[in-house]
Design a protein around this motif. Structure first.
Motif: not given
Length: 282
Positions: A38-41, A66-67, A69-74, A96-97
């Motif tokens: 699952c790439p995060v560019a 950040g977007k 992270t928030r979407h995947w968390a949702s 990243v942290s």
């Protein structure tokens, strides 16, 4: 073939269109190892930024991290591992942290890409190096070269030992009193050989892995190594086994690239050798 879910790895790297590195290395390697990448560019570039390329395009993707992270968390997504490489700014290190804190994956692999051959990369500031030290403390496994090991320990590169016995003390120090595993890359025990020295936080074992060395600088070998290592750990293999696999695979790729006399900027010619990473199908 079993019907168990395919493991997922969030791979946080830049995307360079030409010059095999970062996501263009991580995605095929993890995929052939039966892992969903699952790439995060962190950025999109026409080529990598190494020597030999000028005038490359560059699109900073910091604002998207950040977007994502928030979407995947949702979506309540779960990742079997988070794997990060080159990061382009202090803000990216912070983001990243936050991603690591959000998903609490059972495996965090951080390749603390900051420099090589005794030189810090031009894009890395002292503040970024400090940020990488803090980020690496959240890793279960780190994969520094000797330059990056010196930066993580706050030492001068010229003061670092070159012999295996001395490097064992460096690896032990990098482990933070045995709290994290360390794979120190670019370790040569004798002329014509190169590989890695590892410390396994689970077993306390120190291991040296060596393979034939190609006497030329090739771009992207660190990304190939860390991607194979991450894939093997996600498969559930021991640190010694996956370090050996990564060392041997990088050596094969380097030898093939050398025989073809390819430009160092093109990266290692790994695609025809991906079959060596195929897992056994049960």
């Amino acid at each position: 073939m079993t019907d168990s879910p395919t493991p997922k790895v969030a791979a946080i790297h830049d995307l360079s269109g030409y010059g095999r590195c970062s996501l263009t290395v991580a995605m095929p390697i993890l995929s052939v190892m039966a892992i969903q990448c699952c790439p995060v560019a962190t950025a999109s570039l026409s080529t990598h930024t190494g020597a030999g390329f000028e005038g490359f395009s560059f699109l900073d993707m910091t604002s998207e991290l950040g977007k994502i992270t928030r979407h995947w968390a949702s979506l309540e997504l779960y990742f079997d591992a988070i794997y990060s490489g080159f990061l382009g700014s202090e803000q990216q290190i912070v983001l990243v942290s936050e991603m690591i804190d959000t998903f609490q994956s059972p495996l965090v692999v951080i390749d603390p890409v900051m420099g090589d051959h005794g030189q810090v990369y031009k894009t890395y500031t002292p503040a970024m190096c400090e940020g990488m030290v803090a980020l690496a403390k959240k890793a279960h496994v780190i994969t520094p070269n000797l330059t990056e090991a010196a930066l993580l320990l706050g030492r001068e590169y010229t003061s670092m030992p070159q012999d295996v016995a001395g490097l064992e003390t460096i690896v032990a120090e990098l482990s933070l009193d045995g709290k994290r595993s360390v794979v120190l890359t670019g370790v040569s025990a004798q002329e014509g050989q190169t590989g890695a020295l590892s410390f396994d936080a689970k077993t306390g074992a120190l291991s040296l892995c060596q393979a034939p060395q190609v006497a030329r600088i090739l771009h992207g070998t660190g990304d190939v190594f860390a991607s194979v290592l991450t894939g093997g750990l996600v498969q559930g293999n021991s640190l010694l086994d996956v370090t050996t696999q990564a060392v041997e695979f990088v050596s094969l790729c380097a030898q093939r690239t050398h025989r073809q006399n390819l430009s160092p900027q093109a990266g290692v010619d790994f695609e025809p050798l991906l079959r060596h990473l195929l897992p056994e199908i049960n």
